[in-house]
Scaffold this motif. Structure first.
Motif, PDB file in Angstrom:
ATOM      1  N   GLY A 136      22.597  30.666   3.558  1.00  0.00           N
ATOM      2  CA  GLY A 136      23.284  30.736   4.837  1.00  0.00           C
ATOM      3  C   GLY A 136      24.722  31.168   4.656  1.00  0.00           C
ATOM      4  N   ASP A 137      25.444  31.238   5.757  1.00  0.00           N
ATOM      5  CA  ASP A 137      26.823  31.709   5.739  1.00  0.00           C
ATOM      6  C   ASP A 137      27.723  30.685   5.060  1.00  0.00           C
ATOM      7  OD1 ASP A 137      28.863  33.448   6.165  1.00  0.00           O
ATOM      8  OD2 ASP A 137      28.675  33.509   8.351  1.00  0.00           O
ATOM      9  N   VAL A 138      28.975  31.053   4.849  1.00  0.00           N
ATOM     10  CA  VAL A 138      29.910  30.183   4.131  1.00  0.00           C
ATOM     11  C   VAL A 138      30.227  28.947   4.965  1.00  0.00           C
ATOM     12  CG1 VAL A 138      30.939  32.098   2.868  1.00  0.00           C
ATOM     13  CG2 VAL A 138      31.922  31.421   5.059  1.00  0.00           C
ATOM     14  N   GLY A 139      30.400  27.813   4.277  1.00  0.00           N
ATOM     15  CA  GLY A 139      30.872  26.600   4.925  1.00  0.00           C
ATOM     16  C   GLY A 139      29.886  25.904   5.831  1.00  0.00           C
ATOM     17  N   THR A 140      28.582  26.197   5.717  1.00  0.00           N
ATOM     18  CA  THR A 140      27.595  25.590   6.611  1.00  0.00           C
ATOM     19  C   THR A 140      27.001  24.301   6.052  1.00  0.00           C
ATOM     20  OG1 THR A 140      25.889  27.040   5.668  1.00  0.00           O
ATOM     21  CG2 THR A 140      26.964  27.772   7.697  1.00  0.00           C
TER      22      THR A 140
ATOM     23  N   LEU B 278      20.163  28.199   6.617  1.00  0.00           N
ATOM     24  CA  LEU B 278      21.125  27.248   7.184  1.00  0.00           C
ATOM     25  C   LEU B 278      22.294  28.023   7.791  1.00  0.00           C
ATOM     26  CD1 LEU B 278      21.175  24.111   7.247  1.00  0.00           C
ATOM     27  CD2 LEU B 278      22.816  24.206   5.387  1.00  0.00           C
ATOM     28  N   ASP B 279      22.003  28.805   8.797  1.00  0.00           N
ATOM     29  CA  ASP B 279      23.046  29.579   9.477  1.00  0.00           C
ATOM     30  C   ASP B 279      23.384  28.902  10.792  1.00  0.00           C
ATOM     31  OD1 ASP B 279      24.049  31.635   7.957  1.00  0.00           O
ATOM     32  OD2 ASP B 279      22.357  32.953   8.356  1.00  0.00           O
ATOM     33  N   THR B 280      24.304  27.958  10.745  1.00  0.00           N
ATOM     34  CA  THR B 280      24.702  27.225  11.941  1.00  0.00           C
ATOM     35  C   THR B 280      25.769  27.958  12.733  1.00  0.00           C
ATOM     36  OG1 THR B 280      26.418  26.012  10.728  1.00  0.00           O
ATOM     37  CG2 THR B 280      24.215  25.053  10.758  1.00  0.00           C
ATOM     38  N   GLY B 281      26.384  28.987  12.135  1.00  0.00           N
ATOM     39  CA  GLY B 281      27.458  29.702  12.800  1.00  0.00           C
ATOM     40  C   GLY B 281      28.789  28.980  12.761  1.00  0.00           C
ATOM     41  N   ILE B 282      28.869  27.896  11.989  1.00  0.00           N
ATOM     42  CA  ILE B 282      30.103  27.107  11.894  1.00  0.00           C
ATOM     43  C   ILE B 282      30.531  27.032  10.437  1.00  0.00           C
ATOM     44  CG2 ILE B 282      31.169  24.856  12.327  1.00  0.00           C
ATOM     45  CD1 ILE B 282      28.983  24.341  14.400  1.00  0.00           C
ATOM     46  N   ASP B 283      31.793  27.346  10.191  1.00  0.00           N
ATOM     47  CA  ASP B 283      32.365  27.137   8.861  1.00  0.00           C
ATOM     48  C   ASP B 283      33.140  25.825   8.907  1.00  0.00           C
ATOM     49  OD1 ASP B 283      33.677  27.086   6.447  1.00  0.00           O
ATOM     50  OD2 ASP B 283      34.503  29.105   6.586  1.00  0.00           O
ATOM     51  N   TYR B 284      32.511  24.762   8.404  1.00  0.00           N
ATOM     52  CA  TYR B 284      33.124  23.440   8.492  1.00  0.00           C
ATOM     53  C   TYR B 284      34.381  23.320   7.642  1.00  0.00           C
ATOM     54  CZ  TYR B 284      28.989  21.740  10.961  1.00  0.00           C
ATOM     55  OH  TYR B 284      28.010  21.552  11.903  1.00  0.00           O
ATOM     56  N   ARG B 285      34.554  24.218   6.681  1.00  0.00           N
ATOM     57  CA  ARG B 285      35.755  24.149   5.854  1.00  0.00           C
ATOM     58  C   ARG B 285      37.012  24.524   6.646  1.00  0.00           C
ATOM     59  NH1 ARG B 285      32.881  27.540   1.878  1.00  0.00           N
ATOM     60  NH2 ARG B 285      31.718  26.218   0.448  1.00  0.00           N
ATOM     61  N   THR B 286      36.837  25.312   7.690  1.00  0.00           N
ATOM     62  CA  THR B 286      38.004  25.797   8.426  1.00  0.00           C
ATOM     63  C   THR B 286      38.330  24.932   9.641  1.00  0.00           C
ATOM     64  OG1 THR B 286      36.620  27.285   9.762  1.00  0.00           O
ATOM     65  CG2 THR B 286      37.559  28.180   7.735  1.00  0.00           C
ATOM     66  N   ARG B 287      37.586  23.832   9.833  1.00  0.00           N
ATOM     67  CA  ARG B 287      37.923  22.943  10.945  1.00  0.00           C
ATOM     68  C   ARG B 287      39.266  22.285  10.649  1.00  0.00           C
ATOM     69  NH1 ARG B 287      35.649  20.300   7.209  1.00  0.00           N
ATOM     70  NH2 ARG B 287      35.626  18.044   6.989  1.00  0.00           N
ATOM     71  N   GLU B 288      39.842  21.669  11.656  1.00  0.00           N
ATOM     72  CA  GLU B 288      41.164  21.080  11.487  1.00  0.00           C
ATOM     73  C   GLU B 288      41.098  19.893  10.536  1.00  0.00           C
ATOM     74  OE1 GLU B 288      42.996  20.140  15.148  1.00  0.00           O
ATOM     75  OE2 GLU B 288      42.985  22.194  15.904  1.00  0.00           O
ATOM     76  N   MET B 289      41.850  19.982   9.452  1.00  0.00           N
ATOM     77  CA  MET B 289      41.963  18.902   8.475  1.00  0.00           C
ATOM     78  C   MET B 289      43.419  18.811   8.047  1.00  0.00           C
ATOM     79  SD  MET B 289      38.610  19.709   6.113  1.00  0.00           S
ATOM     80  CE  MET B 289      38.959  18.339   5.014  1.00  0.00           C
ATOM     81  N   GLU B 290      43.835  17.625   7.646  1.00  0.00           N
ATOM     82  CA  GLU B 290      45.225  17.444   7.250  1.00  0.00           C
ATOM     83  C   GLU B 290      45.510  18.195   5.957  1.00  0.00           C
ATOM     84  OE1 GLU B 290      48.503  13.883   6.495  1.00  0.00           O
ATOM     85  OE2 GLU B 290      46.427  13.411   7.047  1.00  0.00           O
ATOM     86  N   LEU B 291      46.583  18.965   5.959  1.00  0.00           N
ATOM     87  CA  LEU B 291      46.948  19.764   4.793  1.00  0.00           C
ATOM     88  C   LEU B 291      47.722  18.927   3.790  1.00  0.00           C
ATOM     89  CD1 LEU B 291      48.050  23.109   6.495  1.00  0.00           C
ATOM     90  CD2 LEU B 291      45.826  22.544   5.489  1.00  0.00           C
ATOM     91  N   ALA B 292      47.632  19.296   2.530  1.00  0.00           N
ATOM     92  CA  ALA B 292      48.355  18.607   1.453  1.00  0.00           C
ATOM     93  C   ALA B 292      49.701  19.290   1.237  1.00  0.00           C
ATOM     94  CB  ALA B 292      47.528  18.617   0.173  1.00  0.00           C
TER      95      ALA B 292
END
Length: 522
Positions: free
Chosen positions: A167-171, A307-321
């Motif tokens: 599937g696509d990246v981050g799925t 597993l192509d959900t169309g969502i890259d979960y890695r790019t969702r909003e997360m606190e940066l270091a």
């Protein structure tokens, strides 16, 4: 003011780096999780670790309810299938393998007579007995009996089919595989990045070839080491979980069919993740016609899950270091990176110095290191002829790598782009923390403008390979199609690598110990 902001950013990054021992290890990235660094680990830490009294799907649902994961119907459906395999793998074994030991198979055609074989064997084996197998004997023993036997043993039941999750990246492909891996109660399991696995395979082949008797002038040698290497691996494991199954190297492509036929024949079960469906592996690669039969072998022994959900979960909003990606044109960007290195180096029990790494008999020099910190330039890492083996060794030695002077990567720089993609894959798999100083923002790091300046080199290569002009419009060697495709994975991973969760999870001293690959041999 800019310098003051840089000091604040540096201080924040350092706080994230140093507070790993205080951090709750129950918090992990919602896509990748705390996957194993050690390729031989039998369990994972954090929420991905198997709960004794819960099933794979119910544990996934508990992660969703706790907010560690987002609800995803495709992920849940895939886990239902993986749970069925998990139920079988607990009691599964491929031992004994009813085949001759790989180190004991030397074809008789390599010797003029039995006395030469006996003398050669004595000199090589130091007094140990050695079996000589002809191809007919190998086939015979494969059926469970010697060539002179007439009675056949009842065949083993076939091994369970594995899974190929694409599937696509981050799925969430790797997260699902790691979750499955943590639940499998079988000590003979391995998890390994596909690049690392193929490096190990080539090392084994080289070692086995060196152990063979010397060839005689005018004599044809019929020995092929690939199947014995597959048997060797099968003796060590009955389940292999591959992360990032990808084929870009012609040396890998040409041996995969025979290698995996051997693994499957020896009862090894495979679970793999990939960005490409099976049919697109090694797409438009050189001599792909010779590779295509492997796709049939893979599909025969592995169920494909899309597993192509169309969502890259890695790019969702997360606190940066803090600030980890700097643009060269920004004021004080270079000074901020210098300050970060100096602060990190101050906490190392070492001095700033060059370091020479030994990689398969070659020396790779990094000009500026201190303890587990490496301060490198793009030229050092990606403009030299380095590969996955070099990057894996760097990842084993250093937990934080600064990469300076990264240019905007045009299609004409496909060699450098390919190395950067491989480098980030290797670093991500080993949880190495990366600080980057680049000429372009992250979303524009890969520039897909038309290729220029490479026509003369490509024309020479076409002539040397005896290919037509049409090949330059089709083969990935000339189009950089594979680099364009893989660059999306690299950008997604670099985005996650800037998050607080990734950086704290990369505190190797607190959470992980690096161990060898599948093989403990060198």
């Amino acid at each position: 003011m800019a310098a003051y902001a840089s000091r604040l950013t540096t201080g924040r990054v350092l706080r994230f780096i140093l507070k790993g021992s205080c951090w709750s290890k129950g918090v992990c990235c919602a896509v990748r999780g705390c996957s194993t660094l050690s390729l031989g680990h039998s369990s994972l830490s954090g929420p991905w670790a198997a709960h004794r009294h819960s099933g794979l799907v119910s544990h996934y649902e508990s992660l969703v309810q706790s907010g560690s994961l987002r609800k995803d119907a495709q992920q849940r459906a895939a886990l239902f299938q993986l749970e069925q395999l998990n139920g079988v793998m607990g009691a599964y074994t491929n031992i004994p393998i009813s085949l001759p030991h790989p180190k004991d198979c030397i074809l008789k055609s390599q010797f003029n007579n039995d006395s030469e074989l006996e003398n050669k064997g004595k000199s090589r084996r130091r007094g140990a007995d050695r079996i000589v197998c002809s191809p007919e004997e190998i086939v015979s023993k494969e059926k469970g009996h010697d060539a002179n036997d007439t009675e056949e043993e009842s065949p083993k039941s076939p091994p369970p089919r594995g899974f190929y999750i694409h599937g696509d990246v981050g799925t969430g492909k790797t997260m699902l595989m790691d979750l499955f891996y943590s639940f499998v109660k079988n000590s003979r399991k391995k998890r390994v990045h596909f690049n690392a696995f193929m490096l190990d395979v080539h090392r084994r082949i080289h070692k086995l070839k060196r152990s063979l008797p010397n060839r005689r002038i005018g004599k044809m040698t019929m020995y092929d080491p690939i199947f014995p290497v597959a048997m060797e691996i099968a003796e060590e494991t009955c389940l292999i979980c591959f992360d990032e199954f990808q084929v870009v190297d012609i040396a890998d492509a040409m041996i995969l069919k025979q290698l995996f036929e051997g693994l499957f024949k020896c009862g090894v079960v495979v679970v793999a993740t990939s960005n490409r469906p099976p049919e697109e592996l090694y797409k438009n690669g050189l001599q792909r016609a010779a590779f295509v039969p492997f796709i049939g072998v893979l599909k025969e022994h592995c169920h494909a899950i899309n597993l192509d959900t169309g969502i890259d979960y890695r790019t969702r909003e997360m606190e940066l270091a803090g600030r980890l990606y700097y643009i060269s044109s920004e004021p004080d960007a270079e000074n901020a990176v210098n300050t970060l290195f100096e602060e990190l180096a101050y906490r190392q029990n070492d001095v700033t110095r060059p370091r020479v790494l030994n990689v398969q008999g070659r020396e790779v020099t990094l000009s500026r290191t201190c303890g587990t910190i490496a301060d490198c330039t793009f030229q050092e890492l990606c403009e030299r002829p380095l590969g996955a083996g070099d990057y894996i060794e760097i990842a084993r030695q250093f937990d934080t790598v600064i990469i300076r002077h990264v240019p905007q990567l045009r299609l004409a720089m496909k060699d450098q782009a390919r190395r950067l993609i491989t480098l980030i894959d290797s670093f991500y798999n080993q949880k190495v923390r990366v600080v980057m100083l680049a000429d372009a923002p992250l979303d524009r790091l890969f520039n897909q403008a038309p290729m220029t300046g490479e026509e003369a080199r490509d024309r020479l290569m076409l002539d040397e390979l005896g290919l037509t002009d049409e090949a330059s419009e089709r083969l990935t060697l000339f189009t950089a199609e594979e680099e364009i495709f893989s660059s999306q994975r690299t950008l997604s991973r670099l985005t996650e690598m800037q998050t607080e969760q990734y950086w704290i999870g990369g505190d190797r001293s607190q959470m992980y110990t690096i161990t060898p690959l599948l093989s403990t041999t060198t």
